[in-house]
Design a protein around this motif. Structure first.
Motif, PDB file in Angstrom:
ATOM      1  N   ARG A   1       1.035  -1.299   0.268  1.00 53.51           N
ATOM      2  CA  ARG A   1       0.230   0.484   0.043  1.00 53.51           C
ATOM      3  C   ARG A   1       0.998   1.135  -0.034  1.00 53.51           C
ATOM      4  N   THR A   2       0.406   1.831  -0.515  1.00 60.05           N
ATOM      5  CA  THR A   2       0.750   3.544  -0.863  1.00 60.05           C
ATOM      6  C   THR A   2       0.251   5.034  -0.137  1.00 60.05           C
ATOM      7  N   PHE A   3       0.638   5.692   0.597  1.00 59.66           N
ATOM      8  CA  PHE A   3       0.525   6.693   1.195  1.00 59.66           C
ATOM      9  C   PHE A   3       0.999   7.929   1.226  1.00 59.66           C
ATOM     10  N   PRO A   4       0.719   8.761   1.012  1.00 62.56           N
ATOM     11  CA  PRO A   4       1.770  10.152   1.715  1.00 62.56           C
ATOM     12  C   PRO A   4       1.976  10.035   2.263  1.00 62.56           C
ATOM     13  N   LEU A   5       3.096  11.245   2.406  1.00 62.53           N
ATOM     14  CA  LEU A   5       3.620  11.818   4.004  1.00 62.53           C
ATOM     15  C   LEU A   5       4.045  13.199   3.437  1.00 62.53           C
ATOM     16  N   ARG A   6       3.260  14.362   5.081  1.00 65.11           N
ATOM     17  CA  ARG A   6       4.457  15.483   4.929  1.00 65.11           C
ATOM     18  C   ARG A   6       4.380  15.772   3.544  1.00 65.11           C
TER      19      ARG A   6
ATOM     20  N   ILE B   1       4.000   0.873   2.488  1.00 69.18           N
ATOM     21  CA  ILE B   1       3.989  -0.811   3.593  1.00 69.18           C
ATOM     22  C   ILE B   1       3.786  -1.862   2.866  1.00 69.18           C
ATOM     23  N   LYS B   2       4.989  -2.267   3.055  1.00 71.02           N
ATOM     24  CA  LYS B   2       4.624  -4.068   1.769  1.00 71.02           C
ATOM     25  C   LYS B   2       5.268  -5.380   2.682  1.00 71.02           C
TER      26      LYS B   2
ATOM     27  N   GLN C   1       2.626   1.985  15.215  1.00 71.16           N
ATOM     28  CA  GLN C   1       1.998   3.158  15.782  1.00 71.16           C
ATOM     29  C   GLN C   1       3.369   3.947  16.084  1.00 71.16           C
ATOM     30  N   VAL C   2       4.315   4.184  16.569  1.00 72.97           N
ATOM     31  CA  VAL C   2       5.752   4.457  17.107  1.00 72.97           C
ATOM     32  C   VAL C   2       6.740   4.667  16.035  1.00 72.97           C
ATOM     33  N   ALA C   3       6.277   3.780  15.027  1.00 73.96           N
ATOM     34  CA  ALA C   3       7.430   3.965  13.769  1.00 73.96           C
ATOM     35  C   ALA C   3       6.757   4.645  13.093  1.00 73.96           C
ATOM     36  N   LEU C   4       5.376   4.749  12.874  1.00 70.30           N
ATOM     37  CA  LEU C   4       4.904   5.497  11.613  1.00 70.30           C
ATOM     38  C   LEU C   4       5.171   7.708  12.074  1.00 70.30           C
ATOM     39  N   GLU C   5       5.017   7.781  13.254  1.00 70.20           N
ATOM     40  CA  GLU C   5       4.998   8.679  13.703  1.00 70.20           C
ATOM     41  C   GLU C   5       6.264   9.590  13.635  1.00 70.20           C
ATOM     42  N   SER C   6       7.107   8.547  13.679  1.00 67.48           N
ATOM     43  CA  SER C   6       8.821   9.050  14.600  1.00 67.48           C
ATOM     44  C   SER C   6       9.262   9.223  13.359  1.00 67.48           C
TER      45      SER C   6
ATOM     46  N   VAL D   1      -0.320  -1.180   8.002  1.00 72.73           N
ATOM     47  CA  VAL D   1      -1.708  -0.676   7.468  1.00 72.73           C
ATOM     48  C   VAL D   1      -2.054   0.634   8.276  1.00 72.73           C
ATOM     49  N   GLU D   2      -2.783  -0.213   9.076  1.00 78.77           N
ATOM     50  CA  GLU D   2      -3.880   0.451  10.262  1.00 78.77           C
ATOM     51  C   GLU D   2      -3.110   1.825  10.864  1.00 78.77           C
ATOM     52  N   ALA D   3      -1.775   1.536  10.656  1.00 74.21           N
ATOM     53  CA  ALA D   3      -1.266   2.823  11.837  1.00 74.21           C
ATOM     54  C   ALA D   3      -1.063   4.068  11.236  1.00 74.21           C
ATOM     55  N   ALA D   4      -0.992   3.288   9.792  1.00 76.33           N
ATOM     56  CA  ALA D   4      -0.639   4.307   8.065  1.00 76.33           C
ATOM     57  C   ALA D   4      -1.867   5.252   8.106  1.00 76.33           C
ATOM     58  N   GLU D   5      -2.875   4.204   8.162  1.00 78.56           N
ATOM     59  CA  GLU D   5      -4.488   5.018   7.717  1.00 78.56           C
ATOM     60  C   GLU D   5      -4.676   5.977   9.014  1.00 78.56           C
ATOM     61  N   ALA D   6      -4.119   5.481   9.698  1.00 83.25           N
ATOM     62  CA  ALA D   6      -4.638   6.492  11.183  1.00 83.25           C
ATOM     63  C   ALA D   6      -3.589   7.881  11.143  1.00 83.25           C
ATOM     64  N   LEU D   7      -2.188   7.721  11.134  1.00 82.17           N
ATOM     65  CA  LEU D   7      -1.223   8.726  10.214  1.00 82.17           C
ATOM     66  C   LEU D   7      -1.907   9.713   9.304  1.00 82.17           C
ATOM     67  N   THR D   8      -1.733   9.028   7.777  1.00 82.38           N
ATOM     68  CA  THR D   8      -2.777  10.156   7.416  1.00 82.38           C
ATOM     69  C   THR D   8      -3.941  10.516   7.149  1.00 82.38           C
ATOM     70  N   ALA D   9      -4.789  10.505   8.126  1.00 84.72           N
ATOM     71  CA  ALA D   9      -5.926  10.799   7.409  1.00 84.72           C
ATOM     72  C   ALA D   9      -6.259  11.754   8.897  1.00 84.72           C
ATOM     73  N   GLU D  10      -5.049  11.465  10.179  1.00 88.26           N
ATOM     74  CA  GLU D  10      -4.866  12.644  10.528  1.00 88.26           C
ATOM     75  C   GLU D  10      -4.050  14.048  10.379  1.00 88.26           C
TER      76      GLU D  10
END
Ligand code: AR6
Length: 191
Positions: free
Chosen positions: A4-9, A16-17, A145-150, A181-190
Motif C-alpha cells: 500500500r502507498t500513502f502520502p506523507l507530509r 508499506i509492503k 504507531q511509534v514507527a510511523l509517527e517518528s 497499514v492500520e497505523a499508516a491509515e490513522a496517521l495520514t487521516a490525521e
C-alpha cells in the motif's frame, strides 16, 4: 505480496509492503541491529548473509563508544551495502520492550536517527523493517504507531529540502503488515 502507498507530509511517499528487506533496491536498508553491531539473528543475520562478509568487517571498523558498544540503543550508524542491491546499510538499535514510558522514546529515536542519517548522506530512498518487533518483543500495534509517527516527525524536522523522497516499511508476514497499514491509515487521516 501486499503493498500500500500513502502520502506523507512534504510529498514523501510512504510504502508499506510485505516482503524480504534484503532484496530491496533502495539507497539504504535499515538493519535492526544490536549495540555491538557484529551481526545476530533475525533480520540482522539475514542482512549480513546477503551483504557478504565485508559487512561485518565494515561494522567492526565503526568505533566503540563504550567497550563493546558501537551503536547505543536509539542511535544509528551507516556502512556500505556490499553485495546487497541497497547501496548502504543503516544500522540502528531498537529497545528490548519493557514498557511504553521507557521503550517508546528509544524506539522513536532509532527511527528518527536513521532518517536523520539518511538525510545527512543525501539519500533518497530508505527501507525499514519492523524494528524491535522480533526478539526484542515490542507489541506490534504500538511498534507500528511509534514507527510511523517518528518517521513522519523526522521528515518534517528535516524540512522542505530533505533528500529522503520515499520511505518503505518491508514487513515479514501479514499480521505485522496489517498493523503497519492500520497505523499508516490513522496517521495520514490525521494530516
Ligand atoms: N525482511 C524483513 N523483515 C524481516 C526479515 C527480512 N529478511 N527477517 C526478519 N524480519 P528481529 P529486533 C523481521 O528479531 O526485534 C537480532 O539478533 C522479523 O519478523 O530481527 O529489533 C539483532 O542482532 C521482525 O518483525 O529484530 C538484535 O540482537 C523484525 O524483522 C536483535 O535481533 C525484527 O525482528 C534485535 O531484535
Amino acid at each position: 505480496m501486499s503493498s500500500r502507498t500513502f502520502p506523507l507530509r512534504q510529498g514523501t511517499k510512504l510504502v508499506i509492503k510485505q516482503g524480504d528487506i534484503t532484496v530491496e533496491d533502495v539507497d539504504a536498508i535499515v538493519n535492526a541491529a544490536n549495540e555491538r553491531m557484529l551481526g545476530g539473528g533475525g533480520v540482522d543475520g539475514a542482512i549480513h548473509r546477503a551483504a557478504g562478509p565485508q559487512l561485518v568487517r565494515a561494522c567492526a571498523e565503526v568505533p566503540e563508544v563504550y567497550p563493546g558498544v558501537r551503536c547505543p540503543t536509539g542511535e544509528a550508524r551507516i556502512t556500505p551495502g556490499f553485495h546487497l542491491k541497497a547501496r548502504h546499510v543503516i544500522h540502528t538499535v531498537g529497545p528490548i520492550y519493557h514498557n511504553d514510558r521507557v521503550s517508546a522514546p528509544l524506539l522513536a529515536s532509532a527511527y528518527r536517527s536513521s532518517v536523520e542519517l539518511a538525510a545527512q548522506q543525501g539519500l533518497a530512498s530508505l527501507s525499514f523493517p519492523g524494528i524491535s518487533t522480533g526478539v526484542f518483543g515490542y507489541p506490534w500495534d504500538k511498534a507500528a504507531q511509534v514507527a510511523l509517527e517518528s518517521v513522519q516527525e523526522a521528515l518534517v524536522a528535516a524540512g522542505e529540502g530533505c533528500s529522503v523522497r520515499e520511505v518503505r516499511f518491508v514487513l515479514f508476514g501479514q499480521p505485522l503488515y496489517d498493523h503497519f497499514v492500520e497505523a499508516a491509515e490513522a496517521l495520514t487521516a490525521e494530516a
